[in-house]
Design a protein around this motif. Structure first.
Motif, PDB file in Angstrom:
ATOM      1  N   THR A  13       0.842  -1.199   0.000  1.00 15.96           N
ATOM      2  CA  THR A  13       0.000   0.000   0.000  1.00 15.96           C
ATOM      3  C   THR A  13       0.873   1.243   0.000  1.00 15.96           C
ATOM      4  N   ARG A  14       0.284   2.311  -0.507  1.00 16.91           N
ATOM      5  CA  ARG A  14       1.001   3.590  -0.498  1.00 16.91           C
ATOM      6  C   ARG A  14      -0.003   4.735  -0.635  1.00 16.91           C
ATOM      7  N   GLN A  15      -0.195   5.449   0.446  1.00 19.90           N
ATOM      8  CA  GLN A  15      -1.022   6.664   0.470  1.00 19.90           C
ATOM      9  C   GLN A  15      -2.452   6.421  -0.018  1.00 19.90           C
ATOM     10  N   ARG A  16      -3.003   5.239   0.314  1.00 20.42           N
ATOM     11  CA  ARG A  16      -4.380   4.944  -0.091  1.00 20.42           C
ATOM     12  C   ARG A  16      -5.121   4.328   1.106  1.00 20.42           C
TER      13      ARG A  16
ATOM     14  N   ASN B 177       4.045  -0.605   3.932  1.00 15.73           N
ATOM     15  CA  ASN B 177       3.805   0.794   3.603  1.00 15.73           C
ATOM     16  C   ASN B 177       4.946   1.276   2.714  1.00 15.73           C
TER      17      ASN B 177
ATOM     18  N   GLY C 239       4.620   5.685   2.159  1.00 14.60           N
ATOM     19  CA  GLY C 239       3.542   6.582   2.550  1.00 14.60           C
ATOM     20  C   GLY C 239       3.704   7.107   3.964  1.00 14.60           C
ATOM     21  N   ASP C 240       2.686   7.815   4.425  1.00 17.17           N
ATOM     22  CA  ASP C 240       2.706   8.392   5.775  1.00 17.17           C
ATOM     23  C   ASP C 240       2.581   7.267   6.804  1.00 17.17           C
TER      24      ASP C 240
ATOM     25  N   GLU D  43      -0.562   7.439   9.133  1.00 17.83           N
ATOM     26  CA  GLU D  43      -1.821   7.125   8.460  1.00 17.83           C
ATOM     27  C   GLU D  43      -2.023   5.619   8.375  1.00 17.83           C
TER      28      GLU D  43
ATOM     29  N   HIS E 154       7.448  -0.430   7.356  1.00 23.08           N
ATOM     30  CA  HIS E 154       7.512   0.890   6.733  1.00 23.08           C
ATOM     31  C   HIS E 154       8.774   0.981   5.874  1.00 23.08           C
TER      32      HIS E 154
ATOM     33  N   ILE F 280      -2.526   8.880  -7.424  1.00 21.46           N
ATOM     34  CA  ILE F 280      -2.297   7.789  -6.489  1.00 21.46           C
ATOM     35  C   ILE F 280      -3.366   6.698  -6.597  1.00 21.46           C
TER      36      ILE F 280
END
Length: 311
Positions: free
Chosen positions: A11-14, A39, A42-43, A46, A62, A218
């Motif tokens: 996942t990435r920023q979704r 991750n 991404g954040d 989040e 991460h 994204i």
């Protein structure tokens, strides 16, 4: 005891997609699993928040921004799970609740298979008021009954959401190739098929590959957002295999096949031109026959137009 199935969620920023993916995993009837969320730059906060609220226990890896990518994320997750079987569940795809139960059963019943895929359905989604809503479905390779090396040479016949495989196969064929930006799954499946069986559960679709052709940024699918990378990496995989063959067997067969391909293309072009010329001739003949059949009408029409012109 270690869980039997490892599930790697890239996942990435979704966050909305990630939340849906974790709910999807929680709905599986097979519960002997370990979930690792990767991750990919991404954040962290989040992702931590979404996972903490999910209905399934999951560990998080991460990856520092700029140091990841599809293959790096896949390898990082697989190395962590340490399970007998592993599946990649990208954040935007989905499973039938019986996916794991039926694919694990297949591999248990077929020890010679290193992997198994299932019938898959493409699910089309559109953005409706800030929510991704299903708008249609279509079969992925309708009627397919097997995964074969010869067919895989032509084009990928499986997608990550449809595949469960034995983690030990990485020790035989290697990891996902981190030099590739795309087609890493196809490259990996080719290496598996060259050494072991690759099962297929036909019938009812058990995997759902979501596609959003109009999405940008994204939310876009890799097959659309990375279209140029797919073309480039497809050629790279093929060229590397050809290079290995040439070093081992020499240039004779590739040179012959390249010339044969050129001759076939020329012949196909000639046949296409011949066919087009025949069609044009048939159309001309049909037009002439129609004119001849209605000649009296055309004559009256011409006389009428001449009469109008004299008034």
């Amino acid at each position: 005891m270690t869980a039997r199935v490892g599930i790697v969620v890239r996942t990435r920023q979704r966050p909305d997609f990630l939340r849906r993916a974790l709910d999807d995993i929680a709905a599986q009837t097979f519960s002997d699993r370990r979930v690792v969320v990767v991750n990919d730059g991404g954040d962290p906060g989040e992702v931590d928040c979404v996972v903490s609220e999910a209905g399934v226990d999951a560990e998080i890896v991460h990856i520092t921004p700029g140091q990841g990518g599809r293959c790096v994320a896949a390898n990082a997750g697989v190395r962590v799970v340490g399970t007998e079987f592993v599946a990649l569940h990208d954040d935007d795809d989905r499973w039938h609740p019986e996916f794991l139960a039926r694919t694990v059963a297949w591999l248990d019943a077929h020890p010679g298979d290193a992997a198994v895929s299932t019938a898959t359905e493409i699910v089309y989604e559109e953005d409706r008021g800030g929510r991704w809503v299903e708008v249609g479905r279509a079969p992925f390779w309708a009627g397919m009954q097997r995964i074969s090396l010869s067919e895989m040479f032509s084009v990928n016949r499986a997608v990550p959401i449809s595949v469960l495989y034995r983690t030990a196969v990485h020790g035989e064929v290697g990891w996902y190739d981190e030099s590739l930006e795309a087609v890493e799954d196809w490259d990996f499946y080719l290496r598996i098929l060259a050494r072991a069986g690759f099962g297929y559960v036909a019938g009812e679709p058990l995997a759902y590959w979501t596609q959003r052709p109009d999405a940008t940024g994204i939310a876009a699918n890799s097959m659309f957002a990375l279209a140029d990378a797919h073309v480039r990496d497809d050629a790279l995989v093929r060229d590397r295999a050809l290079e290995q063959w040439t070093r081992r067997e020499g240039e004779g067969l590739p040179l012959y096949l390249a010339a044969l391909q050129d001759r076939l293309i020329v012949r196909l072009d000639e046949r296409a031109r011949e066919h087009a010329e025949r069609l044009r001739a048939e159309i001309r003949d049909d037009v002439r026959r129609e004119i001849d059949a209605h000649q009296p009408l055309w004559s009256r029409l011409r006389r009428w137009r001449r009469g109008i012109g004299r008034r």
